[in-house]
Design a protein around this motif. Structure first.
Motif, PDB file in Angstrom:
ATOM      1  N   VAL A  50       0.745  -1.055   0.033  1.00 55.06           N
ATOM      2  CA  VAL A  50      -0.024  -0.030   0.055  1.00 55.06           C
ATOM      3  C   VAL A  50       0.865   1.164   0.143  1.00 55.06           C
ATOM      4  N   LEU A  51       2.055   1.134   0.521  1.00 55.35           N
ATOM      5  CA  LEU A  51       2.942   2.465   0.628  1.00 55.35           C
ATOM      6  C   LEU A  51       3.937   2.255  -0.392  1.00 55.35           C
ATOM      7  N   GLU A  52       3.752   1.680  -1.780  1.00 54.98           N
ATOM      8  CA  GLU A  52       4.713   1.554  -2.534  1.00 54.98           C
ATOM      9  C   GLU A  52       5.492   2.897  -2.928  1.00 54.98           C
ATOM     10  N   PRO A  53       4.948   4.056  -3.323  1.00 55.38           N
ATOM     11  CA  PRO A  53       5.371   5.178  -3.755  1.00 55.38           C
ATOM     12  C   PRO A  53       5.977   5.999  -2.589  1.00 55.38           C
ATOM     13  N   LYS A  54       5.726   5.352  -1.279  1.00 58.15           N
ATOM     14  CA  LYS A  54       6.320   6.299  -0.258  1.00 58.15           C
ATOM     15  C   LYS A  54       7.147   5.484   0.761  1.00 58.15           C
ATOM     16  N   PRO A  55       8.171   5.068   0.224  1.00 60.85           N
ATOM     17  CA  PRO A  55       9.158   4.050   1.105  1.00 60.85           C
ATOM     18  C   PRO A  55       9.832   4.692   2.312  1.00 60.85           C
ATOM     19  N   THR A  56       9.880   6.063   2.474  1.00 63.14           N
ATOM     20  CA  THR A  56      10.354   6.695   3.692  1.00 63.14           C
ATOM     21  C   THR A  56       9.157   6.770   4.691  1.00 63.14           C
ATOM     22  N   THR A  57       7.985   6.619   4.080  1.00 61.99           N
ATOM     23  CA  THR A  57       6.714   6.937   5.161  1.00 61.99           C
ATOM     24  C   THR A  57       6.494   5.270   5.761  1.00 61.99           C
ATOM     25  N   ALA A  58       6.842   4.438   4.698  1.00 61.27           N
ATOM     26  CA  ALA A  58       6.834   3.028   5.063  1.00 61.27           C
ATOM     27  C   ALA A  58       7.779   2.654   6.109  1.00 61.27           C
ATOM     28  N   LYS A  59       9.002   3.053   6.064  1.00 61.62           N
ATOM     29  CA  LYS A  59      10.201   2.815   6.958  1.00 61.62           C
ATOM     30  C   LYS A  59       9.709   3.500   8.064  1.00 61.62           C
ATOM     31  N   ALA A  60       9.231   4.744   8.333  1.00 62.13           N
ATOM     32  CA  ALA A  60       8.839   5.395   9.397  1.00 62.13           C
ATOM     33  C   ALA A  60       7.852   4.402  10.097  1.00 62.13           C
ATOM     34  N   ILE A  61       6.890   4.081   9.741  1.00 66.82           N
ATOM     35  CA  ILE A  61       5.857   3.276  10.284  1.00 66.82           C
ATOM     36  C   ILE A  61       6.471   1.979  10.830  1.00 66.82           C
ATOM     37  N   ALA A  62       7.303   1.455   9.997  1.00 62.62           N
ATOM     38  CA  ALA A  62       7.830   0.309  10.401  1.00 62.62           C
ATOM     39  C   ALA A  62       8.699   0.378  11.729  1.00 62.62           C
ATOM     40  N   ILE A  63       9.578   1.380  11.755  1.00 61.69           N
ATOM     41  CA  ILE A  63      10.419   1.994  12.828  1.00 61.69           C
ATOM     42  C   ILE A  63       9.698   2.146  14.030  1.00 61.69           C
ATOM     43  N   ILE A  64       8.421   2.753  13.880  1.00 63.75           N
ATOM     44  CA  ILE A  64       7.616   2.939  15.120  1.00 63.75           C
ATOM     45  C   ILE A  64       7.065   1.478  15.648  1.00 63.75           C
ATOM     46  N   VAL A  65       6.680   0.748  15.016  1.00 60.50           N
ATOM     47  CA  VAL A  65       6.214  -0.481  15.444  1.00 60.50           C
ATOM     48  C   VAL A  65       7.265  -1.381  16.014  1.00 60.50           C
ATOM     49  N   ALA A  66       8.441  -1.415  15.467  1.00 63.44           N
ATOM     50  CA  ALA A  66       9.602  -2.059  15.895  1.00 63.44           C
ATOM     51  C   ALA A  66      10.127  -1.417  17.222  1.00 63.44           C
ATOM     52  N   THR A  67       9.663  -0.089  17.281  1.00 56.11           N
ATOM     53  CA  THR A  67      10.309   0.451  18.659  1.00 56.11           C
ATOM     54  C   THR A  67       9.422   0.307  20.012  1.00 56.11           C
ATOM     55  N   ILE A  68       8.128   0.011  19.505  1.00 56.65           N
ATOM     56  CA  ILE A  68       7.221  -0.550  20.850  1.00 56.65           C
ATOM     57  C   ILE A  68       7.606  -1.887  21.135  1.00 56.65           C
ATOM     58  N   VAL A  69       8.051  -2.754  20.174  1.00 56.51           N
ATOM     59  CA  VAL A  69       8.380  -3.987  20.593  1.00 56.51           C
ATOM     60  C   VAL A  69       9.922  -3.903  21.379  1.00 56.51           C
ATOM     61  N   SER A  70      10.724  -2.934  20.882  1.00 57.16           N
ATOM     62  CA  SER A  70      11.755  -2.624  21.506  1.00 57.16           C
ATOM     63  C   SER A  70      11.663  -2.217  23.051  1.00 57.16           C
ATOM     64  N   TYR A  71      11.008  -1.128  23.240  1.00 57.93           N
ATOM     65  CA  TYR A  71      10.838  -0.801  24.470  1.00 57.93           C
ATOM     66  C   TYR A  71      10.446  -2.067  25.497  1.00 57.93           C
ATOM     67  N   ILE A  72       9.190  -2.865  24.935  1.00 62.90           N
ATOM     68  CA  ILE A  72       9.038  -3.901  25.851  1.00 62.90           C
ATOM     69  C   ILE A  72      10.116  -4.831  26.349  1.00 62.90           C
ATOM     70  N   LEU A  73      10.660  -5.273  24.982  1.00 62.97           N
ATOM     71  CA  LEU A  73      12.027  -6.183  25.377  1.00 62.97           C
ATOM     72  C   LEU A  73      12.974  -5.534  26.220  1.00 62.97           C
ATOM     73  N   ASN A  74      13.482  -4.329  25.968  1.00 63.72           N
ATOM     74  CA  ASN A  74      14.393  -3.643  26.497  1.00 63.72           C
ATOM     75  C   ASN A  74      14.049  -3.428  28.040  1.00 63.72           C
ATOM     76  N   ARG A  75      12.848  -2.922  28.379  1.00 63.41           N
ATOM     77  CA  ARG A  75      12.440  -2.719  29.664  1.00 63.41           C
ATOM     78  C   ARG A  75      12.302  -3.904  30.527  1.00 63.41           C
ATOM     79  N   GLU A  76      11.765  -5.006  29.818  1.00 61.77           N
ATOM     80  CA  GLU A  76      11.593  -6.210  30.517  1.00 61.77           C
ATOM     81  C   GLU A  76      12.996  -6.957  30.632  1.00 61.77           C
ATOM     82  N   TRP A  77      13.886  -6.895  29.713  1.00 57.28           N
ATOM     83  CA  TRP A  77      15.047  -8.013  29.765  1.00 57.28           C
ATOM     84  C   TRP A  77      16.425  -7.259  29.530  1.00 57.28           C
TER      85      TRP A  77
END
Length: 181
Positions: A50-77
């Motif tokens: 869905v974001l083929e013409p907007k790779p930077t926007t797609a990357k920003a969304i992916a980073i946000i999702v990964a950041t949420i996962v990162s917070y949980i793992l870093n805080r708890e482990w």
């Protein structure tokens, strides 16, 4: 015995000492590897969909999702023996540092696409995808990861706030024999 302690107990001694000394960095690296997979999985699903013409926007969304996962793992482990701030304050600092890291992560991808013009029609699709991966998933992520590790240790999970927690939760890799006392 935790997974990390189990792995460390089977590691040859010279390497084991280094890994124990840098245990937080090792755990942070494992969390980073996990979030690398999350980040790139979400990025490629979005950028090839869905974001083929907007790779930077797609990357920003992916980073946000990964950041949420990162917070949980870093805080708890990774940094479970550090910190001690109220959770909302700690989370706010975590996401401020991570937000700055998102900007750092996006700079190489942005430069690759829009300053160096490594995008279709200036180059073929294969070159574009390799340039995107190298700039967004290797260079950008490594720069952001170094910044995050430094920022998390300095401000989000500072050692001086976690001493009481660490003293209460850390168990030695090899228990001390106190039977002779």
């Amino acid at each position: 015995m935790t997974v990390v302690e189990s792995v460390l107990s089977h590691t040859p001694e010279p390497l084991r000492s280094v890994l124990i000394k840098h245990r937080e960095l090792l755990k942070f690296g494992i969390v980073g590897g996990t979030t690398f997979v999350v980040d790139n999985g979400v990025w490629y699903i979005l950028k090839l969909g869905v974001l083929e013409p907007k790779p930077t926007t797609a990357k920003a969304i992916a980073i946000i999702v990964a950041t949420i996962v990162s917070y949980i793992l870093n805080r708890e482990w990774s940094f479970r023996t550090r910190g001690g701030r109220e959770r909302h304050h700690e989370a706010a600092l975590f996401f401020v540092i991570s937000g700055l890291a998102v900007v750092i992560n996006l700079i190489p991808l942005y430069l690759s696409r829009y300053a160096l013009h490594l995008e279709v029609p200036h180059v073929n699709r294969w070159v574009q995808e390799i340039a995107d991966f190298v700039s967004g998933s290797i260079i950008g992520m490594l720069l952001a990861m170094a910044f995050r590790f430094w920022g998390f240790k300095k401000w989000v999970f500072p050692d001086e706030l976690g001493r009481r927690r660490r003293d209460a939760t850390v168990t030695p890799l090899h228990p001390v024999d106190t039977s002779h006392e």
